[in-house]
Enzyme design. Structure first.
Site, PDB file in Angstrom:
ATOM      1  N   GLY A  16       1.510 -32.133   4.441  1.00  0.00           N
ATOM      2  CA  GLY A  16       2.171 -33.024   3.479  1.00  0.00           C
ATOM      3  C   GLY A  16       3.618 -32.622   3.268  1.00  0.00           C
ATOM      4  N   GLN A  17       4.244 -33.378   2.413  1.00  0.00           N
ATOM      5  CA  GLN A  17       5.680 -33.245   2.198  1.00  0.00           C
ATOM      6  C   GLN A  17       6.076 -31.850   1.688  1.00  0.00           C
ATOM      7  OE1 GLN A  17       8.855 -36.365   0.333  1.00  0.00           O
ATOM      8  NE2 GLN A  17       6.912 -36.217  -0.665  1.00  0.00           N
ATOM      9  N   TYR A  72      -4.892 -35.172  -3.460  1.00  0.00           N
ATOM     10  CA  TYR A  72      -5.141 -36.592  -3.168  1.00  0.00           C
ATOM     11  C   TYR A  72      -4.012 -37.329  -3.879  1.00  0.00           C
ATOM     12  CZ  TYR A  72      -7.720 -41.047  -3.040  1.00  0.00           C
ATOM     13  OH  TYR A  72      -8.111 -42.346  -2.830  1.00  0.00           O
ATOM     14  N   THR A  73      -3.047 -37.865  -3.115  1.00  0.00           N
ATOM     15  CA  THR A  73      -1.827 -38.409  -3.719  1.00  0.00           C
ATOM     16  C   THR A  73      -1.724 -39.935  -3.621  1.00  0.00           C
ATOM     17  OG1 THR A  73      -0.664 -37.960  -1.657  1.00  0.00           O
ATOM     18  CG2 THR A  73      -0.464 -36.302  -3.397  1.00  0.00           C
ATOM     19  N   TYR A 144      -5.342 -41.214 -10.850  1.00  0.00           N
ATOM     20  CA  TYR A 144      -4.642 -40.066 -10.231  1.00  0.00           C
ATOM     21  C   TYR A 144      -4.187 -39.085 -11.304  1.00  0.00           C
ATOM     22  CZ  TYR A 144      -0.599 -37.626  -8.160  1.00  0.00           C
ATOM     23  OH  TYR A 144       0.316 -36.682  -7.760  1.00  0.00           O
ATOM     24  N   LYS A 148      -5.348 -35.200 -11.865  1.00  0.00           N
ATOM     25  CA  LYS A 148      -4.376 -34.101 -11.799  1.00  0.00           C
ATOM     26  C   LYS A 148      -4.373 -33.290 -13.097  1.00  0.00           C
ATOM     27  CE  LYS A 148      -1.685 -33.194  -8.987  1.00  0.00           C
ATOM     28  NZ  LYS A 148      -1.761 -32.231  -7.852  1.00  0.00           N
ATOM     29  N   TRP A 169       8.459 -37.832  -8.626  1.00  0.00           N
ATOM     30  CA  TRP A 169       9.265 -38.701  -7.751  1.00  0.00           C
ATOM     31  C   TRP A 169       9.808 -37.932  -6.538  1.00  0.00           C
ATOM     32  CZ3 TRP A 169      12.676 -42.853 -10.596  1.00  0.00           C
ATOM     33  CH2 TRP A 169      11.909 -43.519 -11.551  1.00  0.00           C
TER      34      TRP A 169
END
Ligand SMILES: NC(=O)c1ccc[n+]([C@@H]2O[C@H](COP(=O)([O-])OP(=O)(O)OC[C@H]3O[C@@H](n4cnc5c(N)ncnc54)[C@H](OP(=O)(O)O)[C@@H]3O)[C@@H](O)[C@H]2O)c1
Length: 328
Positions: A16-17, A72-73, A144, A148, A169
């Site tokens: 992931g990022q 899980y995004t 979500y 979280k 963001w």
């Protein structure tokens, strides 16, 4: 309990990022005493929903620090499958917390602005209202966000010395493809649409803290390095780390166009009501940087400055910027 190489950091969510940028940023820090080596593991190597997989990865790599960037995004997807999101974001995070505590491993867990309700504190003007602090009341409006928030609680219950870092963001921008990152992000999407459409409508009534992923990764690694030096101690804290300042999505899109050499007025403002989504987006989730600074950490740069740098360094984008053609 056995802890391996004193500099070893293991990041989950390596595909992931943030996981990607943690590994990349650590490479750039090579030579620094701490934070010089990050092993970023993808889901196949460490699956948060499988405690056996977590234990095997920790015992194999024996890190001193774990940074949990896996999640899980899919914010909209979670609305129709909250159980799947909860398995990763809450139960999985809790399992990782237990496994780290049992092995004496420092744990840094990433969370989100979506744990907040999205209401402007005090009902004030979102352009000037103070940013949200870690101890402000939570109240997630999305599946979500609920999962979280449950994850934060599970991590701290399992491992009270863990640190929770909420961010917001997060974007990489158009450079992500050249780095092998799949998927897209808001800035990447806007850069693409600049080349494809005359005009783009973007919501102008949601306020947040745009955060450049490599900048966030570097800030987290700096925190780890300072802790190794004994200069800061964030154990047991919930912190906010996001780009300084605030913006609406429309403002981010306009600045993206401007940095690409395009007319920002090609981005037209619209409202959240114009773009209904399965998960309601918070109208206000500007994160205050006070907790980060109070912990002795340098504030993240202004979001606009990071955006400019991200677009200036993205391969191919400067060429696009020199073209004034509205449609390519
Ligand atoms: N992106 C944002 O705007 C944003 C905003 C606020 C907070 N955050 C938080 O910041 C952190 C990093 O986000 P990001 O932007 O890097 O997200 P991302 O790009 O979506 O990466 C998340 C990674 O987690 C992995 N993953 C999913 N389920 C997993 C599982 N069961 N076990 C192990 N890995 C699993 C995914 O693997 P696959 O690729 O295999 O699915 C993916 O590589 C997350 O905690 C997120 O909640 C992000």
């Amino acid at each position: 309990m056995s802890v391996g190489h004193p500099d070893a950091i293991l990041a989950t969510g390596g595909g992931g990022q943030l996981g990607h940028h943690l590994a990349r940023s650590a490479g750039a820090r090579a030579g620094a005493r701490a934070g010089a080596r990050v092993v970023a593991l993808g889901r196949r190597e460490l699956d948060l929903t499988d405690p056996g997989s977590i234990a095997a990865a920790l015992d194999r790599h024996r890190p001193r620090v774990v940074i949990n960037a896996a999640a899980y995004t899919d914010v909209d997807g979670a609305e129709s499958d909250e159980a799947a999101a909860r398995a990763v974001n809450a139960a999985g995070a809790g399992s990782l917390g237990l496994a780290c505590r049992d092995r004496g491993i420092r744990l840094i867990h990433l969370s989100t602005d979506y744990v907040f309700s999205g209401e402007v504190p005090g009902g004030g003007d979102p352009a000037t209202a103070p940013g949200v602090e870690p101890d402000d009341p939570t109240g997630p409006a999305t599946a979500y966000g609920r999962t979280k928030l449950a994850g934060e609680l599970a991590v701290l219950a399992a491992h009270p010395e863990a640190t929770v870092i909420r961010t917001a963001w997060v974007y990489t921008g158009p450079g992500r493809r050249g780095q092998g990152l799949s998927g897209s992000d808001f800035v990447d999407t806007m850069a693409r649409l600049e080349g494809q459409r005359d005009t783009v409508s973007v919501v102008d009534d949601q306020w947040g803290s745009p955060t450049h992923a490599p900048t966030l990764a570097a800030a987290i690694l700096e925190m780890v390095a300072l802790e190794a030096d004994g200069a800061v101690d964030t154990r047991g804290l919930v912190l906010h780390a996001a780009g300084s300042g605030r913006a609406t999505w429309c403002e981010v899109a306009r600045r993206t166009f401007a940095h690409l050499g395009a007319d920002p007025d090609r981005v037209t403002p619209c409202t959240t009501a114009d773009f209904p989504r399965p998960a309601p987006r918070p109208a206000f989730s500007v994160l205050s940087g006070r907790s980060w600074e109070d912990a002795g950490l340098a504030p993240l740069p202004d979001w606009g400055e990071s955006l400019r740098a991200a677009l200036a360094s993205a391969p191919g984008v400067v060429g696009a910027a020199s073209s004034s053609s509205p449609l390519r």
